[in-house]
Motif scaffolding. Structure first.
Motif, PDB file in Angstrom:
ATOM      1  N   VAL A  47       0.851  -0.813  -0.141  1.00 23.34           N
ATOM      2  CA  VAL A  47       0.150  -0.166  -0.114  1.00 23.34           C
ATOM      3  C   VAL A  47       0.261   1.373   0.127  1.00 23.34           C
ATOM      4  O   VAL A  47       1.604   1.756   0.934  1.00 23.34           O
ATOM      5  N   LEU A  48       1.535   2.194  -1.046  1.00 20.63           N
ATOM      6  CA  LEU A  48       1.471   3.367  -1.269  1.00 20.63           C
ATOM      7  C   LEU A  48       0.243   4.907  -0.623  1.00 20.63           C
ATOM      8  O   LEU A  48      -0.431   4.568  -1.691  1.00 20.63           O
ATOM      9  N   ILE A  49       0.517   5.405  -0.090  1.00 22.32           N
ATOM     10  CA  ILE A  49       0.247   6.768   0.726  1.00 22.32           C
ATOM     11  C   ILE A  49       0.939   7.406   0.257  1.00 22.32           C
ATOM     12  O   ILE A  49       2.084   8.269   0.819  1.00 22.32           O
ATOM     13  N   SER A  50       0.345   8.441  -1.144  1.00 22.62           N
ATOM     14  CA  SER A  50       1.214   9.729  -1.286  1.00 22.62           C
ATOM     15  C   SER A  50       0.613  10.864  -1.118  1.00 22.62           C
ATOM     16  O   SER A  50      -0.383  11.300  -1.115  1.00 22.62           O
ATOM     17  N   ILE A  51       1.636  11.574   0.030  1.00 19.63           N
ATOM     18  CA  ILE A  51       1.303  12.956   0.548  1.00 19.63           C
ATOM     19  C   ILE A  51       2.068  13.890  -0.615  1.00 19.63           C
ATOM     20  O   ILE A  51       1.477  15.147   0.123  1.00 19.63           O
ATOM     21  N   LYS A  52       2.296  13.986  -1.268  1.00 21.73           N
ATOM     22  CA  LYS A  52       2.705  14.815  -2.320  1.00 21.73           C
ATOM     23  C   LYS A  52       1.658  16.069  -2.497  1.00 21.73           C
ATOM     24  O   LYS A  52       2.253  17.520  -2.633  1.00 21.73           O
TER      25      LYS A  52
END
Lengths: 265, 158
Positions: A47-52
């Motif tokens: 699971v990858l959660i991007s906060i960009k």
């Protein structure tokens, strides 16, 4: 195995997703370390959660005698902040000498702290600033002193459902005249620190935090008037350098001793 | 995941996996080939493009994280019938040999000059410090950038 990858756009969503997936949920900010590790097959996040795109975590704000830096603030933004340069000079100097222009545009202070590398350049300056790391989870918020936050290379006190929200800097008297960050690497740009020193000099004492020479960074306070020998003993009691691809432990030790002597005497 | 990005002014829609890089999207899906795949770990700068106006190494950017962003490559800053000042400068100074690093250098130089009315040589060199060249020895690249600055009316500070 189907991968889950999402962009979060508000803090509530981030905390909820991180709470749901826990350890499996890898937060990606600048990506400059995680993507390299993915390519080298060192990690394979489910699971990858991007906060960009998470604006709430970006920016530098002054509050009376403190400054709050959002975890998602880029190294480039910190480098270009006059607030940081004038009041927290060692952090400015650390960021100025990190990586490359491209990587400073991508990398964030929260990422550098979260990776918890003993060579992380933003970390030793935070010890001089009595910094607090603000963590959030669905259960609430807590504040951890930088001196308690790191537990070893890659290890922190963070729980699996927590995220780094911001960093609070105190001691806003760290100027170009009384403080700094000196880094020794193999070249100026794009080098990982072989050894580094963040320092502050007062009339009564001098404070140091060393990078890349011990698994956990310490804040060291030395009184004036130590002899050469006493100084050496003090330094040696705080460092346990290792041999790696970048340098030998003997070299690291000598570099730290030389840097501290230059600052102390 | 389907992402929408604006590349050199054109809106593009691309299907990406969790580990698809922006560089792969630009080169393979969009067939824009000035950004090069060099070290693939963000150190050589051959894949440099502008992401929302800032130079980044596109080999380290996961494509899904830039949904909704604007990307500019060398193709986007080159006039249809001719060359931009940095391209001309590099050619005239002999700042190009194999050419592999050149698009990345031009993007870093372009970003630097677009924010400056004047500059020092040290500032210029620092702006180019994230791009590696194994042919020229850098001097002629800096010379080429200085020719470009002159053409654009950007002055060197003493």
């Amino acid at each position: 195995m189907n991968k889950i990858f999402v962009n979060v756009e508000n803090l509530a969503d981030l905390l909820s997703i991180k709470g749901q997936y826990g350890k499996k949920g890898i937060i990606i900010s600048g990506g400059t370390d995680i993507v390299v590790r993915m390519k080298n097959n060192m990690i394979d996040p489910e699971v990858l959660i991007s906060i960009k795109k998470l604006a709430e975590l970006k920016g530098i704000v002054a509050r009376k005698t403190k400054v709050i830096i959002g975890a998602g603030t880029s190294l480039d933004e910190i480098e270009n902040s006059t607030l940081i340069k004038e009041n927290y000079y060692p952090l400015y100097q650390a960021v100025f000498n990190m990586a490359s222009p491209q990587l400073r545009n991508m990398g964030t202070i929260g990422g550098n702290i979260g990776n918890a590398s003993p060579a992380g350049d933003t970390i030793p300056p935070l010890f001089l600033m009595d910094a607090e790391i603000i963590l959030y989870s669905k259960k609430g918020k807590r504040s951890i002193s930088v001196t308690e936050f790191f537990k070893g290379p890659g290890k922190t006190v963070m729980r699996d459902d927590e995220i780094i929200h911001s960093i609070i800097l105190k001691n806003n008297y760290l100027t170009e005249k009384n403080s700094g960050y000196i880094k020794v690497g193999q070249r100026n740009a794009l080098a990982i620190s072989i050894a580094s020193v963040a320092y502050f000099k007062d009339k009564k004492y001098k404070r140091f935090a060393f990078g890349s020479v011990s698994p956990i960074i310490h804040l060291i306070e030395l009184k004036f008037g130590l002899s050469d020998e006493q100084l050496l003993k003090e330094i040696e009691s705080y460092i346990t350098p290792i041999d790696d691809v970048r340098a030998t432990k003997e070299y690291r030790k000598q570099v730290i001793i030389n840097l501290v002597k230059d600052i102390y005497f | 995941m389907n992402i929408k990005i604006k590349v050199n002014g054109q809106l593009r829609s691309v299907e990406v996996e969790h580990n698809t890089t922006l560089l792969q999207v630009i080169r393979k899906d969009l067939n824009i080939t000035s950004p090069k795949s060099g070290c693939e770990k963000g150190e050589c700068g051959a894949c440099t493009v502008l992401l929302d106006g800032k130079p980044i190494t596109s080999c380290l950017v996961l494509a899904f994280t830039v949904d909704g962003s604007e990307i500019t490559t060398l193709e986007g800053i080159t006039p249809k019938d001719g060359l931009n000042p940095i391209q001309k400068g590099l050619i005239n100074a002999g700042g190009i040999q194999c050419g592999f690093c050149t698009p990345g250098f031009i993007m870093s130089g372009h970003n630097f000059f677009s924010k400056k009315e004047d500059f020092t040589i040290d500032e210029l060199k620092r702006a180019l410090s994230g791009n590696l060249c194994r042919c020229t020895g850098y001097k002629k690249i800096v010379d080429g950038m200085l020719l470009a600055a002159k053409e654009m009316g950007i002055k060197v500070k003493k």
